[in-house]
Design an enzyme around this catalytic site. Structure first.
Site, PDB file in Angstrom:
ATOM      1  CG  ASN A 196      -1.992   1.159   1.346  1.00 51.91           C
ATOM      2  OD1 ASN A 196      -1.806   2.037   0.384  1.00 51.91           O
ATOM      3  ND2 ASN A 196      -2.664   1.031   2.289  1.00 51.91           N
ATOM      4  NE  ARG A 244      -6.588   1.175  -0.306  1.00 61.50           N
ATOM      5  CZ  ARG A 244      -6.709   2.131   0.375  1.00 61.50           C
ATOM      6  NH1 ARG A 244      -5.542   2.921   0.963  1.00 61.50           N
ATOM      7  NH2 ARG A 244      -7.613   2.641   0.294  1.00 61.50           N
ATOM      8  CG  HIS A 276     -13.955   2.590   2.399  1.00 65.22           C
ATOM      9  ND1 HIS A 276     -14.618   3.627   2.969  1.00 65.22           N
ATOM     10  CD2 HIS A 276     -12.584   2.967   2.868  1.00 65.22           C
ATOM     11  CE1 HIS A 276     -13.822   4.337   3.922  1.00 65.22           C
ATOM     12  NE2 HIS A 276     -12.664   3.892   3.641  1.00 65.22           N
ATOM     13  NE  ARG A 325     -11.486  11.617   3.898  1.00 67.04           N
ATOM     14  CZ  ARG A 325     -11.446  10.263   3.490  1.00 67.04           C
ATOM     15  NH1 ARG A 325     -12.371   9.915   2.829  1.00 67.04           N
ATOM     16  NH2 ARG A 325     -10.334   9.870   3.849  1.00 67.04           N
ATOM     17  CD  GLU A 335      -9.403  -1.888   3.877  1.00 63.72           C
ATOM     18  OE1 GLU A 335      -9.566  -1.106   2.818  1.00 63.72           O
ATOM     19  OE2 GLU A 335      -9.215  -1.526   5.070  1.00 63.72           O
TER      20      GLU A 335
END
Ligand code: ADP
Length: 401
Positions: free
Chosen positions: A7, A90, A179, A240, A385
């Site tokens: 990642n 990823r 996601h 956010r 993940e």
């Protein structure tokens, strides 16, 4: 198979070496502050921990450092790079082209580069990771696993914004969702837990972390998701804003003289739990402060839970029947009051939380927290993940043989 998961971010590289026959993590690490005066290397293999400040000027050097640690006598689980079967990367944005993970070749690299305009903060560093990995391990299969690909089944009337259609046709402005790897992973796990084929399972999966999104899964496929063209849309998040009236941004610029970079910063970095509470983006701190009677922390908590409830309601209508609501990620897996409050008062709709189960669940395993008379199951499922990326990579590599 031994699969290396990468990642790669703008100033960090996270990695894990996973044995897919046992699902064990053989080692993992994080190289951060790449390109700064002092980079930081953190690597663990079982109980052995290596931590050091080092000079890592760029991603290519980060990969070289990672490879030496992977093969280190004390900290490394492998003796040579030949022990690695493949590398899974990823990648945040796969645009409209990729609805599945894919073996990386020149065309895929060009496409990821092209999609950088849709994810300028993420795709370029993801690509740096891919290129450095190819440089270090040119003969290994390299696979791209996209955050967006699970959501490519969302139908046009759901992904199209109410803007002039040419904005979609000419600029690709539409809902993409993010996601996806996590939503897909917990959907597979939920269907296994419910003992139903995934293609016959309807779910609402709530990935509630620092970034948060909810997905409506109809017959095993993503039908709608709360994030949109960017990961700002939808739920209230750590920093956010989630959904706001877009005209607020025009007002900020035209009437209050904020610049576009300032506005970008406000909606991405200074809003959400942090912006409302004026205190923290960390849900643990928000809950504590709120319980102590802090008005703004409580408001942030209430807004967060209200939006979760509102999206769950909307998605129940969107997909008709729901087998289970799934909570996952940092907040979803760990925050008792968020789960309780988001589902409060929904008994009429067949959603009944068993408060005792919700409060006393064991960390790290799948738990059903619904009451015996709840029509819809309520599951807490730890996401993974990296394991999902490893499994996707393995499937592609096996098909090559
Ligand atoms: P990301 O991967 O998006 O950075 P995570 O999935 O790690 O996010 O989730 C981070 C969030 O999880 C933070 O808001 C943190 O406060 C929250 N969290 C972690 N543990 C707990 C806990 N025990 N109770 C409440 N919130 C928690």
């Amino acid at each position: 198979m031994k699969i290396l998961i990468i990642n790669s971010g703008s100033s960090s590289v996270k990695y894990q070496l996973i044995n897919t026959s046992t699902n064990n993590v053989l080692c993992k690490g994080l190289i951060e502050k790449i390109g700064e005066d002092e980079s930081f290397v953190h690597h663990t293999k079982e109980k052995e921990i290596y931590e050091n400040k080092e000079e890592i000027p760029d991603h290519s050097n980060a990969f070289k450092r990672m490879v030496t640690l992977l093969m280190d006598q004390k900290y490394g689980p492998i003796h040579s790079l030949n022990d690695i079967d493949a590398v899974g990367h990823r990648v945040v944005h796969g645009g409209e082209k990729y609805s599945e993970s894919i073996l990386i070749n020149e065309d895929v690299i060009n496409e990821i580069r092209k999609d950088s305009k849709l994810a300028p903060l993420h795709n370029p560093p993801n690509l740096k990771g891919i290129l450095s990995s190819i440089e270090m391990m040119p003969d290994k299969p390299q696979v791209a696993v996209f955050d967006t690909s699970f959501h490519q089944t969302i139908p046009p009337h759901v992904y199209t914004y109410g803007l002039p259609y040419d904005f979609y046709k000419n600029y690709g402005i539409r809902k993409y969702g993010f996601h996806g790897t996590s939503h897909k992973y917990v959907a597979i796990k939920a269907a296994e837990f419910l003992n139903k084929p995934l293609e016959n399972t309807n779910l609402i999966t709530c990935h509630l972390g620092n970034g948060a999104s909810i997905t409506a899964i109809k017959e095993g496929r993503s039908y709608d998701t709360s994030m949109g063209f960017t990961p700002v849309e939808g739920l209230l998040m750590g920093t956010r804003s989630g959904d706001i009236d877009p005209a607020i941004l025009i007002y900020l610029e035209n009437d209050l003289n904020y610049s576009m970079p300032q506005i970008n910063n406000i909606i991405n970095k200074n809003s959400g739990l942090l912006g409302i509470s004026g205190y923290s983006n960390d849900m643990r701190k928000i809950v504590k402060k709120s319980e102590e009677g802090d008005f703004r922390a409580k408001l942030a908590f209430d807004i967060f839970c209200y939006r979760v409830k509102k999206y769950i309601g909307a998605y129940m209508f969107a997909i008709g029947t729901v087998d289970a609501i799934v909570f996952t990620a940092g907040i979803g897996e760990n925050c008792i009051p968020v789960r309780e409050s988001s589902l409060k008062g929904l008994e009429e709709f067949g959603i009944i939380v068993d408060k005792n189960k919700n409060r006393n669940l064991e960390k790290g395993i799948i738990t059903d927290i619904s009451a015996f008379n709840s029509k819809i199951r309520i599951l807490v499922i730890p996401t993974n993940e990296e394991l999902m990326i490893a499994k996707e990579t393995e499937t592609i590599v096996k098909n090559l043989k």
